[in-house]
Design a protein around this motif. Sequence first.
Motif, PDB file in Angstrom:
ATOM      1  N   GLU A 192     -41.030 -13.767 104.734  1.00  0.00           N
ATOM      2  CA  GLU A 192     -40.972 -13.115 103.556  1.00  0.00           C
ATOM      3  C   GLU A 192     -41.601 -13.624 102.625  1.00  0.00           C
ATOM      4  O   GLU A 192     -41.821 -12.903 101.063  1.00  0.00           O
ATOM      5  CB  GLU A 192     -39.488 -12.794 103.333  1.00  0.00           C
ATOM      6  CG  GLU A 192     -38.721 -11.878 104.331  1.00  0.00           C
ATOM      7  CD  GLU A 192     -37.243 -11.603 104.245  1.00  0.00           C
ATOM      8  OE1 GLU A 192     -36.675 -10.832 104.428  1.00  0.00           O
ATOM      9  OE2 GLU A 192     -36.529 -12.781 103.715  1.00  0.00           O
ATOM     10  N   LYS A 193     -41.864 -14.930 102.254  1.00  0.00           N
ATOM     11  CA  LYS A 193     -42.492 -15.763 101.142  1.00  0.00           C
ATOM     12  C   LYS A 193     -43.938 -15.637 101.363  1.00  0.00           C
ATOM     13  O   LYS A 193     -44.741 -15.417 100.190  1.00  0.00           O
ATOM     14  CB  LYS A 193     -42.091 -17.245 101.314  1.00  0.00           C
ATOM     15  CG  LYS A 193     -40.535 -17.391 101.007  1.00  0.00           C
ATOM     16  CD  LYS A 193     -40.436 -18.817 100.755  1.00  0.00           C
ATOM     17  CE  LYS A 193     -38.814 -19.282 100.749  1.00  0.00           C
ATOM     18  NZ  LYS A 193     -38.632 -20.705 101.048  1.00  0.00           N
ATOM     19  N   ILE A 194     -44.584 -15.648 102.541  1.00  0.00           N
ATOM     20  CA  ILE A 194     -46.101 -15.770 102.668  1.00  0.00           C
ATOM     21  C   ILE A 194     -46.790 -14.443 102.701  1.00  0.00           C
ATOM     22  O   ILE A 194     -47.651 -14.062 102.101  1.00  0.00           O
ATOM     23  CB  ILE A 194     -46.340 -16.261 104.154  1.00  0.00           C
ATOM     24  CG1 ILE A 194     -45.820 -17.899 104.134  1.00  0.00           C
ATOM     25  CG2 ILE A 194     -47.850 -16.187 104.321  1.00  0.00           C
ATOM     26  CD1 ILE A 194     -45.815 -18.298 105.762  1.00  0.00           C
ATOM     27  N   ALA A 195     -45.954 -13.207 103.196  1.00  0.00           N
ATOM     28  CA  ALA A 195     -46.469 -11.963 103.126  1.00  0.00           C
ATOM     29  C   ALA A 195     -46.954 -11.318 101.873  1.00  0.00           C
ATOM     30  O   ALA A 195     -47.953 -10.799 101.642  1.00  0.00           O
ATOM     31  CB  ALA A 195     -45.653 -11.083 104.218  1.00  0.00           C
ATOM     32  N   PRO A 196     -46.019 -11.258 100.831  1.00  0.00           N
ATOM     33  CA  PRO A 196     -46.188 -10.651  99.800  1.00  0.00           C
ATOM     34  C   PRO A 196     -47.383 -11.533  99.008  1.00  0.00           C
ATOM     35  O   PRO A 196     -48.208 -10.913  97.895  1.00  0.00           O
ATOM     36  CB  PRO A 196     -45.034 -10.890  98.965  1.00  0.00           C
ATOM     37  CG  PRO A 196     -43.943 -10.941  99.987  1.00  0.00           C
ATOM     38  CD  PRO A 196     -44.541 -11.688 101.034  1.00  0.00           C
ATOM     39  N   LYS A 197     -47.317 -12.929  98.943  1.00  0.00           N
ATOM     40  CA  LYS A 197     -48.176 -13.747  98.134  1.00  0.00           C
ATOM     41  C   LYS A 197     -49.647 -13.743  98.855  1.00  0.00           C
ATOM     42  O   LYS A 197     -50.656 -13.486  98.035  1.00  0.00           O
ATOM     43  CB  LYS A 197     -47.713 -15.070  98.188  1.00  0.00           C
ATOM     44  CG  LYS A 197     -46.385 -15.696  97.263  1.00  0.00           C
ATOM     45  CD  LYS A 197     -46.231 -16.843  97.407  1.00  0.00           C
ATOM     46  CE  LYS A 197     -44.810 -17.053  96.571  1.00  0.00           C
ATOM     47  NZ  LYS A 197     -44.337 -18.444  96.717  1.00  0.00           N
ATOM     48  N   GLN A 198     -49.865 -13.877 100.072  1.00  0.00           N
ATOM     49  CA  GLN A 198     -51.202 -14.004 100.826  1.00  0.00           C
ATOM     50  C   GLN A 198     -51.852 -12.893 101.348  1.00  0.00           C
ATOM     51  O   GLN A 198     -52.982 -12.354 101.163  1.00  0.00           O
ATOM     52  CB  GLN A 198     -50.862 -14.856 102.046  1.00  0.00           C
ATOM     53  CG  GLN A 198     -50.738 -16.392 101.616  1.00  0.00           C
ATOM     54  CD  GLN A 198     -50.713 -17.162 102.653  1.00  0.00           C
ATOM     55  OE1 GLN A 198     -51.096 -17.041 103.835  1.00  0.00           O
ATOM     56  NE2 GLN A 198     -50.191 -18.570 102.624  1.00  0.00           N
ATOM     57  N   LYS A 199     -50.834 -11.797 101.496  1.00  0.00           N
ATOM     58  CA  LYS A 199     -51.460 -10.550 102.302  1.00  0.00           C
ATOM     59  C   LYS A 199     -51.132  -9.240 101.469  1.00  0.00           C
ATOM     60  O   LYS A 199     -51.599  -8.294 101.791  1.00  0.00           O
ATOM     61  CB  LYS A 199     -50.867 -10.367 103.826  1.00  0.00           C
ATOM     62  CG  LYS A 199     -51.280 -11.359 104.603  1.00  0.00           C
ATOM     63  CD  LYS A 199     -52.680 -11.455 104.710  1.00  0.00           C
ATOM     64  CE  LYS A 199     -53.179 -12.897 105.590  1.00  0.00           C
ATOM     65  NZ  LYS A 199     -54.589 -12.961 105.411  1.00  0.00           N
ATOM     66  N   GLY A 200     -50.279  -9.460 100.306  1.00  0.00           N
ATOM     67  CA  GLY A 200     -49.988  -8.100  99.418  1.00  0.00           C
ATOM     68  C   GLY A 200     -49.045  -7.270 100.136  1.00  0.00           C
ATOM     69  O   GLY A 200     -49.045  -5.985  99.610  1.00  0.00           O
ATOM     70  N   ILE A 201     -48.314  -7.713 101.090  1.00  0.00           N
ATOM     71  CA  ILE A 201     -47.244  -6.847 101.671  1.00  0.00           C
ATOM     72  C   ILE A 201     -46.174  -6.943 100.720  1.00  0.00           C
ATOM     73  O   ILE A 201     -45.533  -7.868 100.487  1.00  0.00           O
ATOM     74  CB  ILE A 201     -46.879  -7.098 103.076  1.00  0.00           C
ATOM     75  CG1 ILE A 201     -48.370  -7.309 103.886  1.00  0.00           C
ATOM     76  CG2 ILE A 201     -45.830  -6.371 103.766  1.00  0.00           C
ATOM     77  CD1 ILE A 201     -48.072  -7.838 105.307  1.00  0.00           C
ATOM     78  N   THR A 202     -45.435  -5.541 100.249  1.00  0.00           N
ATOM     79  CA  THR A 202     -44.094  -5.715  99.450  1.00  0.00           C
ATOM     80  C   THR A 202     -43.044  -6.184 100.159  1.00  0.00           C
ATOM     81  O   THR A 202     -42.932  -6.059 101.539  1.00  0.00           O
ATOM     82  CB  THR A 202     -43.950  -4.309  99.352  1.00  0.00           C
ATOM     83  OG1 THR A 202     -43.920  -3.374 100.232  1.00  0.00           O
ATOM     84  CG2 THR A 202     -45.025  -3.633  98.440  1.00  0.00           C
ATOM     85  N   PRO A 203     -42.481  -6.925  99.686  1.00  0.00           N
ATOM     86  CA  PRO A 203     -41.219  -7.974 100.158  1.00  0.00           C
ATOM     87  C   PRO A 203     -40.199  -6.848 101.004  1.00  0.00           C
ATOM     88  O   PRO A 203     -39.708  -7.268 101.590  1.00  0.00           O
ATOM     89  CB  PRO A 203     -40.431  -8.503  98.860  1.00  0.00           C
ATOM     90  CG  PRO A 203     -41.685  -8.337  97.770  1.00  0.00           C
ATOM     91  CD  PRO A 203     -42.281  -7.318  97.768  1.00  0.00           C
TER      92      PRO A 203
END
Length: 205
Positions: free
Chosen positions: A33-44
Amino acid sequence: MSKKKGLSLEEKRSRMMEIFFETKDVFQLKDIEKIAPKQKGITPMSVKEVLQSLVDDNMVDSERVGTSNYFWAFPSKALNARKRRIEELEKQHEDGKQRRVTLQQTVAKAREGRQDTEDRAVLLQQLNELKEQRTKLKSELEKYRECDPEVVEQMRQENVNAKEAVSRWTDNVFAIKSWAKRKFAFDDSRINKAFGIPEDFDYMD
């Protein structure tokens, strides 16, 4: 200025798989939940749903240890999964081809003997004539149905029942007339006229 289009579900799944493949690490949900939004642009808000869809499709492994869930996926497993899927699809394709050939053979066999020959035309004409004759015979048979012993017996029983019913109603009429004569001192002709009862009203023979 155009509004930025969001990622589709498949794009989110693909980007989340990159997290596992690039790091070859094991994560908890809070890490993803921390990595996906920052690195991959996936909404939290969609991280958990996307991760669960990958687990459901056996693309990501999941294991509960104590009170925590851990997730991981390695490129080798994904490669093997794709190979198995390709093999399944190829087998389905071959099965489909075989069924197509079988159906073509069945159709060809069914067409044998159905060519528009002179003999076939004659037989079809005879068949149609027989169908018409059958229809006429059924219609003729229906005319003589009343001569059927079972039908005759049924009609006889219906006549008996009808006669009994008429007798019961005749009893009722005479009973009412008798009551009216006693109650109001009316004579028969007056009662008959008042209620529309024929003068020759009586039991059936």
